[in-house]
Design a protein around this motif. Sequence first.
Motif, PDB file in Angstrom:
ATOM      1  N   GLY A   1     -43.095 -11.166 -12.013  1.00 33.94           N
ATOM      2  CA  GLY A   1     -42.567 -10.980 -10.663  1.00 33.94           C
ATOM      3  C   GLY A   1     -41.872 -12.201 -10.129  1.00 33.94           C
ATOM      4  N   ALA A   2     -42.620 -13.042  -9.422  1.00 36.79           N
ATOM      5  CA  ALA A   2     -42.014 -14.167  -8.708  1.00 36.79           C
ATOM      6  C   ALA A   2     -41.334 -15.138  -9.654  1.00 36.79           C
ATOM      7  CB  ALA A   2     -43.084 -14.889  -7.885  1.00 36.79           C
TER       8      ALA A   2
ATOM      9  N   ALA B   1     -34.023 -16.088 -12.061  1.00 35.64           N
ATOM     10  CA  ALA B   1     -32.736 -15.451 -11.780  1.00 35.64           C
ATOM     11  C   ALA B   1     -32.049 -16.106 -10.592  1.00 35.64           C
ATOM     12  CB  ALA B   1     -32.959 -13.950 -11.510  1.00 35.64           C
ATOM     13  N   LEU B   2     -32.856 -16.514  -9.581  1.00 33.66           N
ATOM     14  CA  LEU B   2     -32.301 -17.190  -8.418  1.00 33.66           C
ATOM     15  C   LEU B   2     -31.646 -18.516  -8.810  1.00 33.66           C
ATOM     16  CD1 LEU B   2     -31.966 -17.534  -5.342  1.00 33.66           C
ATOM     17  CD2 LEU B   2     -34.292 -18.465  -5.295  1.00 33.66           C
TER      18      LEU B   2
ATOM     19  N   GLU C   1     -32.808 -12.336  -3.293  1.00 36.65           N
ATOM     20  CA  GLU C   1     -33.836 -12.617  -4.305  1.00 36.65           C
ATOM     21  C   GLU C   1     -34.927 -13.516  -3.750  1.00 36.65           C
ATOM     22  OE1 GLU C   1     -34.287 -11.580  -7.456  1.00 36.65           O
ATOM     23  OE2 GLU C   1     -32.644 -10.149  -7.207  1.00 36.65           O
ATOM     24  N   VAL C   2     -34.530 -14.481  -2.895  1.00 38.53           N
ATOM     25  CA  VAL C   2     -35.529 -15.368  -2.287  1.00 38.53           C
ATOM     26  C   VAL C   2     -36.487 -14.566  -1.427  1.00 38.53           C
ATOM     27  CG1 VAL C   2     -35.851 -17.211  -0.607  1.00 38.53           C
ATOM     28  CG2 VAL C   2     -34.132 -17.445  -2.383  1.00 38.53           C
ATOM     29  N   LYS C   3     -35.976 -13.622  -0.648  1.00 37.85           N
ATOM     30  CA  LYS C   3     -36.832 -12.801   0.200  1.00 37.85           C
ATOM     31  C   LYS C   3     -37.804 -11.969  -0.632  1.00 37.85           C
ATOM     32  CE  LYS C   3     -33.686 -12.317   4.135  1.00 37.85           C
ATOM     33  NZ  LYS C   3     -32.908 -11.356   4.957  1.00 37.85           N
TER      34      LYS C   3
ATOM     35  N   LEU D   1     -44.857 -13.225  -3.638  1.00 41.37           N
ATOM     36  CA  LEU D   1     -45.847 -14.289  -3.552  1.00 41.37           C
ATOM     37  C   LEU D   1     -46.871 -14.001  -2.460  1.00 41.37           C
ATOM     38  CD1 LEU D   1     -43.601 -17.456  -4.038  1.00 41.37           C
ATOM     39  CD2 LEU D   1     -45.342 -16.571  -5.610  1.00 41.37           C
ATOM     40  N   ARG D   2     -46.407 -13.418  -1.334  1.00 40.07           N
ATOM     41  CA  ARG D   2     -47.352 -13.038  -0.287  1.00 40.07           C
ATOM     42  C   ARG D   2     -48.313 -11.965  -0.798  1.00 40.07           C
ATOM     43  NH1 ARG D   2     -42.585 -12.838   3.067  1.00 40.07           N
ATOM     44  NH2 ARG D   2     -42.398 -14.729   4.340  1.00 40.07           N
TER      45      ARG D   2
END
Length: 433
Positions: free
Chosen positions: A237-238, A244-245, A273-275, A281-282
Amino acid sequence: MTSSSPVDGAHDGSPGGPSRGLHGGPHSGPDGGGRDRGDERLPRPPAFAFPAQTWKEIVHLLANLPVGIACFVFTLVWLAVGLGLSVTVIGLPLLGVGLGCSRFLGRLERARARALLSMRIEEPSPLPHQPGSGLLGRLWTRLRDPVGWRSTLYALIRLPWSVVTFATVLTSLFVAWPVLPWIARGLTHVDRAMVRGLLFPSDELERRIAELESDRGTVVDTAAADLRRIERDLHDGAQARLVALAMGLGLAKEKLEEDPEAAAKMVDEAHGEVKLALQELRDLARGIHPAILTDRGLGPALSALAARCTVPVTVTAELPERPAPAIEGIAYFTVSELLQNISKHSRAHTAKVDVWRAKHRLLIQVRDDGRGGATTDGGTGLAGLAERLGSVDGLFVVDSPAGGPTTVTAELPWHHRTGAAAGAAAARRRRKV
């Protein structure tokens, strides 16, 4: 003036005289009539009408010798062979097998004591099963088995005593039968003391050791599974989104001078992607320990959890104060997994979560109107929940008939206890259940 003797009257059987025996008692004969003098002087036959328990004790004492010889010979053989070959590869496994057989012989002796000595004996805890421990781990557990070693000692020291009890009881049957009940009772008191000393479970200590070893395995397995889940979520996931970011921002930097519009578009994509990475992560942090649980407690945390469930859920939390943080976390993740099961498998239309305190226990009840059929058998997720709650002195009960509804009740200590007190409390509750 002469009178007839009452004994003579009894002897000649005259109708005018009373029928009396040698001691003048009326109706001394079995048919109410007189009896011959010679018959009355014969000794009474021995009365072997001992109580049933006395006969059980006599049988036990007489059986001591054959049972003692068989157990002594078997124990001496496997012990001598196992110890003699302990320097080789097969010696220790032979000792492990012998200790297992001694544990079985101890079980038979406890059964004999229950049947013939009327003793109330509980069986010791089984050897703890530790998944993934391997052959050497299981062998080491067997070699450290205190029940097997005490049963071995019992078999070795019983033979001399068995000879004494057999000879004493056999002699008393023909020579001292009037005092045989007292002799049998005294001898079996020694037997009972030996059984209590060597074959009884060592109070709650032995059971607590087995429970702690089993609970340790459960906790280790659960922690390892949680670490693998966190690693997988981070990797898939993150972490993947951040990689990729980084690549997208690198390409945008290269195109910044040549094609500003394309670079701006790539920056916008990177912003998205950052969001997404932050949201993942949350979610991951919430899976480890949600912030709302730390800040506001179990009731609000469960309400937030229910809001994300695909089935409408009603939450009722009646908690005058907060339980221990560890118990709070276990309760939260228990309800979380139950609600996930409802979303995935139950086909329910509604669900309800009730949480309340009963004295020193935290009780949780999760109900749904789904198709039912949930069970803790077969290594399901519910079985894992039951093991996890058992590791902290909790209980887990599933009532889910085919066709529904399903009711899952969990019980946890309000403040987590460790040590012998928790083990004794758990053992008392298991006996009640």
